[in-house]
Design a protein around this motif. Structure first.
Motif, mmCIF file in Angstrom:
data_model
loop_
_atom_site.group_PDB
_atom_site.id
_atom_site.type_symbol
_atom_site.label_atom_id
_atom_site.label_comp_id
_atom_site.label_asym_id
_atom_site.label_seq_id
_atom_site.Cartn_x
_atom_site.Cartn_y
_atom_site.Cartn_z
ATOM 1 N N GLU A 1 0.935 -1.207 0.087
ATOM 2 C CA GLU A 1 -0.032 0.055 -0.183
ATOM 3 C C GLU A 1 0.871 1.252 -0.002
ATOM 4 O OE1 GLU A 1 -3.114 2.149 2.873
ATOM 5 O OE2 GLU A 1 -3.060 -0.029 2.819
ATOM 6 N N ASP A 2 1.793 1.164 0.831
ATOM 7 C CA ASP A 2 2.807 2.469 0.996
ATOM 8 C C ASP A 2 3.342 2.836 -0.347
ATOM 9 O OD1 ASP A 2 3.585 2.276 4.262
ATOM 10 O OD2 ASP A 2 1.908 2.733 3.452
ATOM 11 N N GLN A 3 3.718 1.745 -1.094
ATOM 12 C CA GLN A 3 4.679 1.765 -2.293
ATOM 13 C C GLN A 3 3.820 2.382 -3.367
ATOM 14 O OE1 GLN A 3 7.600 1.206 -2.825
ATOM 15 N NE2 GLN A 3 7.827 1.612 -4.976
ATOM 16 N N SER A 4 2.472 2.119 -3.678
ATOM 17 C CA SER A 4 1.592 2.724 -4.367
ATOM 18 C C SER A 4 1.266 4.216 -4.170
ATOM 19 C CB SER A 4 0.261 1.922 -4.466
ATOM 20 O OG SER A 4 0.305 0.724 -4.988
ATOM 21 N N THR A 5 1.167 4.398 -2.827
ATOM 22 C CA THR A 5 1.008 5.844 -2.566
ATOM 23 C C THR A 5 2.202 6.601 -2.833
ATOM 24 O OG1 THR A 5 -0.345 5.047 -0.663
ATOM 25 C CG2 THR A 5 0.656 7.423 -0.425
ATOM 26 N N PHE A 6 3.462 6.046 -2.604
ATOM 27 C CA PHE A 6 4.544 6.672 -2.875
ATOM 28 C C PHE A 6 4.736 6.892 -4.456
ATOM 29 C CE2 PHE A 6 9.231 6.483 -3.999
ATOM 30 C CZ PHE A 6 9.565 7.347 -3.583
ATOM 31 N N GLN A 7 4.325 5.900 -5.309
ATOM 32 C CA GLN A 7 4.550 6.195 -6.638
ATOM 33 C C GLN A 7 3.457 7.230 -7.026
ATOM 34 O OE1 GLN A 7 3.757 1.967 -7.457
ATOM 35 N NE2 GLN A 7 5.981 1.850 -8.435
ATOM 36 N N PHE A 8 2.264 7.250 -6.636
ATOM 37 C CA PHE A 8 1.368 8.246 -7.045
ATOM 38 C C PHE A 8 1.884 9.658 -6.692
ATOM 39 C CE2 PHE A 8 -1.415 11.493 -5.201
ATOM 40 C CZ PHE A 8 -2.228 11.679 -6.409
ATOM 41 N N PHE A 9 2.486 9.842 -5.263
ATOM 42 C CA PHE A 9 3.057 11.218 -5.283
ATOM 43 C C PHE A 9 4.189 11.502 -6.157
ATOM 44 C CE2 PHE A 9 0.691 10.804 -0.987
ATOM 45 C CZ PHE A 9 0.040 11.799 -1.250
ATOM 46 N N LEU A 10 4.933 10.614 -6.488
ATOM 47 C CA LEU A 10 6.192 10.799 -7.101
ATOM 48 C C LEU A 10 5.775 11.190 -8.609
ATOM 49 C CD1 LEU A 10 9.146 10.741 -7.310
ATOM 50 C CD2 LEU A 10 9.150 8.353 -7.997
ATOM 51 N N ALA A 11 4.870 10.264 -9.476
ATOM 52 C CA ALA A 11 4.376 10.627 -10.424
ATOM 53 C C ALA A 11 3.504 11.884 -10.585
ATOM 54 C CB ALA A 11 3.261 9.264 -10.820
ATOM 55 N N ASN A 12 2.794 12.435 -9.685
ATOM 56 C CA ASN A 12 2.247 13.492 -9.611
ATOM 57 C C ASN A 12 3.074 14.579 -9.513
ATOM 58 O OD1 ASN A 12 -0.622 14.871 -9.366
ATOM 59 N ND2 ASN A 12 0.468 15.609 -7.195
ATOM 60 N N SER A 13 4.158 14.415 -8.817
ATOM 61 C CA SER A 13 5.149 15.720 -8.689
ATOM 62 C C SER A 13 5.980 15.944 -9.988
ATOM 63 C CB SER A 13 5.968 15.715 -7.469
ATOM 64 O OG SER A 13 6.721 14.344 -7.576
ATOM 65 N N ASN A 14 6.115 14.838 -10.874
ATOM 66 C CA ASN A 14 6.798 15.015 -12.141
ATOM 67 C C ASN A 14 5.923 14.844 -13.177
ATOM 68 O OD1 ASN A 14 9.370 14.776 -10.794
ATOM 69 N ND2 ASN A 14 9.033 12.239 -10.509
ATOM 70 N N ILE A 15 4.608 15.403 -12.978
ATOM 71 C CA ILE A 15 3.614 15.329 -14.254
ATOM 72 C C ILE A 15 4.054 16.148 -15.409
ATOM 73 C CG2 ILE A 15 2.212 16.910 -13.389
ATOM 74 C CD1 ILE A 15 0.722 13.768 -14.379
ATOM 75 N N ARG A 16 4.655 17.539 -14.865
ATOM 76 C CA ARG A 16 5.251 18.625 -16.046
ATOM 77 C C ARG A 16 6.262 18.179 -16.511
ATOM 78 N NH1 ARG A 16 1.199 22.106 -15.672
ATOM 79 N NH2 ARG A 16 0.553 23.088 -13.455
ATOM 80 N N SER A 17 7.437 17.746 -15.593
ATOM 81 C CA SER A 17 8.654 17.536 -16.202
ATOM 82 C C SER A 17 8.728 16.144 -17.047
ATOM 83 C CB SER A 17 9.781 17.620 -15.114
ATOM 84 O OG SER A 17 9.321 16.796 -14.180
ATOM 85 N N MET A 18 7.851 14.943 -16.632
ATOM 86 C CA MET A 18 8.205 13.846 -17.248
ATOM 87 C C MET A 18 6.728 13.313 -17.382
ATOM 88 S SD MET A 18 11.324 11.943 -15.439
ATOM 89 C CE MET A 18 10.692 12.051 -13.761
ATOM 90 N N PRO A 19 5.926 13.865 -18.247
ATOM 91 C CA PRO A 19 4.392 13.552 -18.328
ATOM 92 C C PRO A 19 4.105 12.056 -18.816
ATOM 93 C CG PRO A 19 5.003 15.207 -20.284
ATOM 94 C CD PRO A 19 6.274 15.021 -19.194
ATOM 95 N N ASP A 20 4.810 11.655 -19.763
ATOM 96 C CA ASP A 20 4.619 10.161 -20.230
ATOM 97 C C ASP A 20 4.994 9.152 -19.182
ATOM 98 O OD1 ASP A 20 3.556 11.227 -22.547
ATOM 99 O OD2 ASP A 20 5.838 11.045 -23.511
ATOM 100 N N SER A 21 6.142 9.335 -18.547
ATOM 101 C CA SER A 21 6.501 8.244 -17.610
ATOM 102 C C SER A 21 5.558 8.567 -16.318
ATOM 103 C CB SER A 21 8.053 8.498 -17.173
ATOM 104 O OG SER A 21 8.160 9.454 -16.423
ATOM 105 N N SER A 22 5.316 9.651 -16.101
ATOM 106 C CA SER A 22 4.113 9.782 -14.787
ATOM 107 C C SER A 22 2.836 9.227 -15.245
ATOM 108 C CB SER A 22 4.004 11.185 -14.878
ATOM 109 O OG SER A 22 5.318 11.735 -14.038
ATOM 110 N N PHE A 23 2.522 9.324 -16.425
ATOM 111 C CA PHE A 23 1.245 8.780 -16.998
ATOM 112 C C PHE A 23 1.071 7.191 -16.704
ATOM 113 C CE2 PHE A 23 -1.539 7.135 -20.317
ATOM 114 C CZ PHE A 23 -2.750 7.715 -20.123
#
Length: 187
Positions: A1-23
């Motif tokens: 559970e914590d891993q998915s939460t961490f991945q979400f926050f990481l992807a969300n914070s990188n959405i502008r700089s790395m949109p495709d990998s965040s997606f």
């Protein structure tokens, strides 16, 4: 559970700089939170997907995801926490207003920004009210409605000062400066 939460926050914070990998990451964690029926994080993910689609120019998908986020937030908070629900909903309306503006649909942009402004005034949500005023000011500037834009940006300036938001204070002040320059040019 914590891993998915961490991945979400990481992807969300990188959405502008790395949109495709965040997606890709958002789609993966979406499935995980869907299995758990975690409406709170699903609404957050739809908000992030809305941002992704906006960044990539898929405005229809962007708006659909913001609306899905609202529906999930209504399920999550319902009647239990009207403040959080309305804070979330007003924020989504501002996001939709920005997408509408980028689509050159200024009428819908205005309607959504006004919805956010109404909710933010009702629930004393200064940050959202500030964003709504800036959005409305930008729409009014587009139509050269300088008096209305000035009023919106003065409201934004006052709110930014009140809550100590230096970035948005700069946005409001720079737009007020542009209004003054336009008036000098037109006189």
């Amino acid at each position: 559970e914590d891993q998915s939460t961490f991945q979400f926050f990481l992807a969300n914070s990188n959405i502008r700089s790395m949109p495709d990998s965040s997606f890709k990451t958002l789609k993966t964690v979406f499935k995980e939170f869907q299995k758990r029926n975690d409406t709170k994080f699903l609404s957050f993910i739809h908000t992030s997907l809305g941002a992704y689609y906006r960044i990539t120019g898929n405005f229809k998908e962007s708006i659909e995801n913001y609306h899905k986020a609202i529906s999930l937030a209504e399920k999550q908070f319902g009647q239990s926490d009207q403040y959080k629900l309305n804070q979330f909903v007003a924020s989504q309306y501002n996001s939709i207003a920005i997408v509408n503006f980028e689509m050159s649909d200024y009428e819908l942009s205005t309607q959504n920004a006004l919805k956010a402004l109404k909710i933010s005034n009702q629930y004393n949500l200064h940050y959202i009210e500030l964003a709504s005023n800036i959005i409305l000011g930008n729409i009014q500037m587009h139509f050269k409605q300088l008096d209305l834009a000035e009023k919106s940006f003065f409201s934004a300036k006052n709110l930014a000062t009140k809550i100590n938001d230096q970035y948005r204070l700069g946005v409001a002040l720079s737009n007020l400066g542009i209004i003054n320059l336009l008036r000098v040019q037109n006189s």
